[in-house]
Design a protein around this motif. Structure first.
Motif, short mmCIF file in Angstrom:
data_model
loop_
_atom_site.label_atom_id
_atom_site.label_comp_id
_atom_site.label_asym_id
_atom_site.label_seq_id
_atom_site.Cartn_x
_atom_site.Cartn_y
_atom_site.Cartn_z
N ALA A 34 -0.47 8.32 -4.89
CA ALA A 34 -1.66 9.15 -4.73
C ALA A 34 -1.27 10.51 -4.18
CB ALA A 34 -2.67 8.48 -3.82
N GLY A 35 -0.31 10.54 -3.26
CA GLY A 35 0.15 11.81 -2.71
C GLY A 35 0.82 12.66 -3.76
N GLN A 58 -6.58 10.70 6.87
CA GLN A 58 -6.74 9.29 6.53
C GLN A 58 -5.49 8.73 5.86
OE1 GLN A 58 -10.33 9.19 4.23
NE2 GLN A 58 -11.65 9.08 6.03
N GLN A 59 -4.86 9.53 4.97
CA GLN A 59 -3.63 9.08 4.32
C GLN A 59 -2.50 8.94 5.34
OE1 GLN A 59 -2.91 11.94 1.23
NE2 GLN A 59 -4.37 10.99 -0.18
N THR A 105 0.80 -1.21 0.00
CA THR A 105 0.00 0.00 0.00
C THR A 105 0.84 1.26 0.00
OG1 THR A 105 -0.15 -0.04 2.39
CG2 THR A 105 -1.95 -1.08 1.17
N GLU A 146 -9.09 13.79 4.23
CA GLU A 146 -8.32 12.89 3.37
C GLU A 146 -6.85 12.86 3.81
OE1 GLU A 146 -8.86 14.22 -0.63
OE2 GLU A 146 -10.96 13.63 -0.68
N ALA A 151 -0.14 4.75 -1.86
CA ALA A 151 -0.35 5.97 -1.10
C ALA A 151 0.63 7.04 -1.53
CB ALA A 151 -0.21 5.69 0.40
N ALA A 171 3.66 13.01 6.12
CA ALA A 171 2.21 12.90 6.03
C ALA A 171 1.54 13.25 7.36
CB ALA A 171 1.81 11.50 5.58
N ARG A 189 -1.79 14.00 -6.08
CA ARG A 189 -2.53 15.09 -5.44
C ARG A 189 -1.73 16.38 -5.47
NH1 ARG A 189 -3.95 16.42 0.41
NH2 ARG A 189 -5.79 17.67 0.16
#
Length: 117
Positions: free
Chosen positions: A9-10, A64-65, A2, A61, A6, A87, A13
């Motif tokens: 995705a970061g 959660q990340q 994961t 969000e 993650a 994070a 973003r």
């Protein structure tokens, strides 16, 4: 497994935020170049509630990340500790900013309610 998702995705973003900033910057430059009459047409109006809701979702969000990265690290997965700490710090700063906005809104509400009619 994961962690790369993650992390990707970061990065995605951050790239999306960068694109939004560049887009808004270009819109502001176009509005400045065309004069004050064109400024209202350059941006679409959004309500305060929509803006606040979007900001709260982004803070959620981020938290959660950060939690997901922390849990991955605690399970012993191959996650860089620097990513975990970054994070968690970003989530903390987002939460603190949200808390300060909430405090200012409550203060303004109290001031308005205490005004004589």
């Amino acid at each position: 497994m994961t962690a790369p998702i993650a992390g990707a995705a970061g990065i995605d973003r951050v790239m999306q935020l960068r694109a939004q900033i560049l887009e808004r910057n270009e819109a502001l430059q176009r509005a400045s170049a065309s004069g004050p009459a064109a400024a209202p047409a350059a941006t679409a109006p959004t309500s305060f509630a929509d803006t606040l809701n979007t900001a709260l979702k982004q803070v959620n969000e981020g938290q959660q990340q950060a939690s997901a990265l922390s849990e991955s690290y605690e399970r012993g997965e191959n996650v860089d500790i620097a990513k975990v700490m970054l994070a968690r710090q970003q989530a903390s700063v987002g939460f603190e900013a949200t808390l300060q906005v909430r405090n200012k809104l409550l203060s303004a509400y109290k001031d308005i309610m205490s005004m004589p009619v």
